[in-house]
Design an enzyme around this catalytic site. Structure first.
Site, short mmCIF file in Angstrom:
data_model
loop_
_atom_site.label_atom_id
_atom_site.label_comp_id
_atom_site.label_asym_id
_atom_site.label_seq_id
_atom_site.Cartn_x
_atom_site.Cartn_y
_atom_site.Cartn_z
N ARG A 77 1.77 -6.61 -8.18
CA ARG A 77 1.12 -5.34 -8.50
C ARG A 77 1.86 -4.69 -9.66
O ARG A 77 3.08 -4.47 -9.57
CB ARG A 77 1.16 -4.43 -7.26
CG ARG A 77 0.72 -3.02 -7.54
CD ARG A 77 0.74 -2.12 -6.29
NE ARG A 77 0.34 -0.79 -6.68
CZ ARG A 77 1.05 0.32 -6.50
NH1 ARG A 77 2.20 0.30 -5.84
NH2 ARG A 77 0.61 1.47 -6.94
N HIS A 121 -0.11 4.99 -12.97
CA HIS A 121 1.15 5.17 -12.26
C HIS A 121 2.00 6.15 -13.10
O HIS A 121 3.06 5.81 -13.59
CB HIS A 121 1.86 3.83 -12.04
CG HIS A 121 2.87 3.82 -10.93
ND1 HIS A 121 2.88 2.87 -9.92
CD2 HIS A 121 3.92 4.64 -10.66
CE1 HIS A 121 3.90 3.10 -9.10
NE2 HIS A 121 4.55 4.17 -9.53
N GLU A 166 -0.31 7.25 -5.74
CA GLU A 166 0.32 8.44 -5.15
C GLU A 166 -0.06 9.77 -5.80
O GLU A 166 0.81 10.45 -6.39
CB GLU A 166 1.85 8.29 -5.17
CG GLU A 166 2.35 7.04 -4.45
CD GLU A 166 3.87 7.00 -4.29
OE1 GLU A 166 4.56 7.79 -4.96
OE2 GLU A 166 4.35 6.19 -3.49
N ASN A 295 1.78 3.33 0.52
CA ASN A 295 3.20 3.24 0.19
C ASN A 295 3.97 3.98 1.27
O ASN A 295 3.68 5.15 1.54
CB ASN A 295 3.50 3.90 -1.16
CG ASN A 295 2.86 3.17 -2.34
OD1 ASN A 295 2.29 2.08 -2.17
ND2 ASN A 295 2.94 3.76 -3.51
N GLU A 355 3.59 -0.57 -1.39
CA GLU A 355 5.02 -0.37 -1.70
C GLU A 355 5.78 -0.18 -0.41
O GLU A 355 5.33 0.59 0.46
CB GLU A 355 5.26 0.89 -2.56
CG GLU A 355 4.88 0.76 -4.00
CD GLU A 355 5.18 2.05 -4.80
OE1 GLU A 355 6.09 2.81 -4.42
OE2 GLU A 355 4.48 2.26 -5.80
C1 FCB Z 1 7.26 5.64 -5.14
C2 FCB Z 1 6.76 5.31 -6.53
C3 FCB Z 1 7.51 4.19 -7.20
C4 FCB Z 1 8.99 4.25 -6.89
C5 FCB Z 1 9.24 4.38 -5.42
C6 FCB Z 1 10.69 4.39 -5.03
O1 FCB Z 1 6.96 6.98 -4.87
O2 FCB Z 1 5.40 4.97 -6.50
O3 FCB Z 1 7.24 4.23 -8.56
O4 FCB Z 1 9.58 5.25 -7.61
O5 FCB Z 1 8.62 5.53 -4.94
#
Ligand code: FCB
Length: 450
Positions: A77, A121, A166, A295, A355
């Site tokens: 990804r 992102h 996010e 995530n 994530e």
């Molecule tokens: C998330 C983000 C990623 C990274 C992780 C630790 O919030 O999506 O880019 O910074 O945290």
């Protein structure tokens, strides 16, 4: 030894983001992003670091993909830098930028690694920030145009598309708490930004359906956390409900139920200005998607504070728990609880962990190894809970470790290492950590042997 085997078609991946790994911040026609501007503003980033060079992935992507293949990944990804494609936000596309992602996707296909593309992102073109950024409703339309250009021009198979990464973090860390670009601190603005991000998402999903990329799914990635009350008192239960509303439901409900949660509308409206909306917004935001990306890193344990309206609670960090370098509690069971809950309240819908991972103090030894035992334990614990969720019937289809290689961790600069691969920033050399070899074994067994 116990074996925990995953479904045959399970995706084993790792995730990255453009600004965190690419470097080449002003090469080949790329425009300035809000993160370029923010990281060059004194006092914003730990040790005044920037992503100007970072892992230099823009030039080393071939070597990176080959290492992914050596380590057995079947999914990857990454995100596309909007200002590489549209240096001015909209208008004329920069074909050199598109070419970079074409070459990357092609290389991934050569190695049978399935590309998941995140469209946003966090690196908004600065030119759009100059027009109000995400606080301006027009930005949603610019986003849909940018997305649509990629749907039409990235003429290679993409395994899955993710509109936004996010939106909670973009809205609140960027616009209410001032610690991410563009560095604003106004809660009402953050609410409007959150709404406009969701509009951009909905518009992009509609444009995606028009583009008829048959067989390719589209979804969104949210940062979610299980929120638990510290005690069984009514006050703590209320604080946990409010915090869950703020952290999770404020984005999940409009996306999957077509309306903001009423309890949070009431709470927010007593202290802030609610977002300006138009007729049709709810339907647009809840345009059906094909999957949800989650995530998750930790849980949130809250104690009540004096105000009944408090929605950030009083976070508690139990002293007996283990914490990562970010100060985040290691709490694998939370991922199980979250997956089961999201499936129950918002499903049926395929889910992906897009994530999950941890920063620890990694040291490159003289023999160029990194013994990151704690990361292995962390990942194993969280993966075991993914397996438990699968056993409960949760349609979890894949898992992406955050992150492939150490990189620019936003406001923390290079002070936090999350990677499976260690980066020596002085030489740009990559060294797989022990966790990378451990993950290779997990992938080859299609599960855990504990
Ligand atoms: C998330 C983000 C990623 C990274 C992780 C630790 O919030 O999506 O880019 O910074 O945290």
């Amino acid at each position: 030894m116990a074996r925990y085997i995953f479904p045959e078609d399970f995706l084993w991946g790792a995730a990255t983001a453009s600004y965190q790994i690419e470097g080449a911040h002003d090469e080949d026609g790329k425009g300035e992003s809000i993160w370029d501007r923010f990281s060059h503003t004194p006092g914003k980033i730990w040790d005044e670091e920037t992503g100007d060079v970072t892992c230099n992935h823009y030039h080393l992507y071939r070597e990176d993909v080959e290492m992914m293949a050596d380590l057995g990944l079947n999914a990857y990804r990454f995100s596309i830098s909007w200002p590489r494609i549209f240096p001015g936000g909209g208008g004329k596309p920069n074909l050199k930028g598109l070419d970079f992602y074409r070459r990357l996707v092609e290389k991934l296909h050569q190695h049978n690694i399935k590309p998941a593309v995140t469209l946003y992102h966090w690196d908004l073109p600065q030119a759009l920030q100059d027009k109000g950024g995400w606080n301006n409703r027009d930005t949603a339309n610019y986003f849909a145009d940018y997305a649509s250009f990629l749907f039409q021009s990235l003429d290679l198979p993409v395994d899955r598309w993710i509109t936004l990464n996010e939106p909670w973090v973009v809205a609140y860390l960027g616009h209410a708490f001032g610690i991410h670009a563009p560095g604003l601190s106004d809660f009402s603005t953050a609410l409007q930004v959150g709404h406009n991000l969701l509009l951009g998402h909905g518009l992009a999903v509609r444009r995606f359906r028009d583009a008829k990329r048959d067989g390719e799914p589209i979804g969104i990635t949210l940062n979610l956390a299980p929120v638990q009350p510290y005690s069984d008192s009514d006050e703590d239960a209320r604080a946990a409900k409010n915090t869950d509303g703020f952290m999770n439901r404020w984005f999940l409900d409009p996306l999957f139920k077509g309306t903001y949660p009423q309890d949070m509308v009431d709470i927010f409206s007593r202290a802030f200005t609610l977002p300006e909306t138009s007729a049709g917004d709810d339907a647009l935001i809840s345009e059906p998607v094909d999957f949800l990306g989650i995530n998750n890193y930790t849980r949130v344990l809250v104690k009540a504070s004096a105000s009944e309206d408090d929605f950030m609670g009083n976070p508690v960090n139990p002293s007996e728990s283990e914490y990562t370098e970010m100060g985040w509690e290691v709490y694998p069971r939370g991922l199980y609880e979250l997956l089961v809950r999201v499936h129950r309240d918002y499903g049926p819908l395929p889910l992906y962990v897009t994530e999950n991972g941890a920063a620890f103090e990694d040291k490159l030894q003289k023999d160029k190894t990194v013994n990151d035992e704690r990361r292995i334990n962390y990942l194993q614990g969280y993966l075991l809970e993914c397996w438990n969720a699968l056993e409960q019937g949760v349609p979890l289809k894949g898992y992406y470790v955050w992150t492939w290689m150490d990189n620019f961790e936003w406001a923390f600069g290079y002070s936090k290492r999350f990677g499976l691969v260690y980066i020596d920033y002085a030489t740009s050399k990559r060294y797989p950590k022990n966790s990378a070899y451990w993950y290779k074994k997990v992938i080859s067994c299609n599960g855990l042997e504990i």
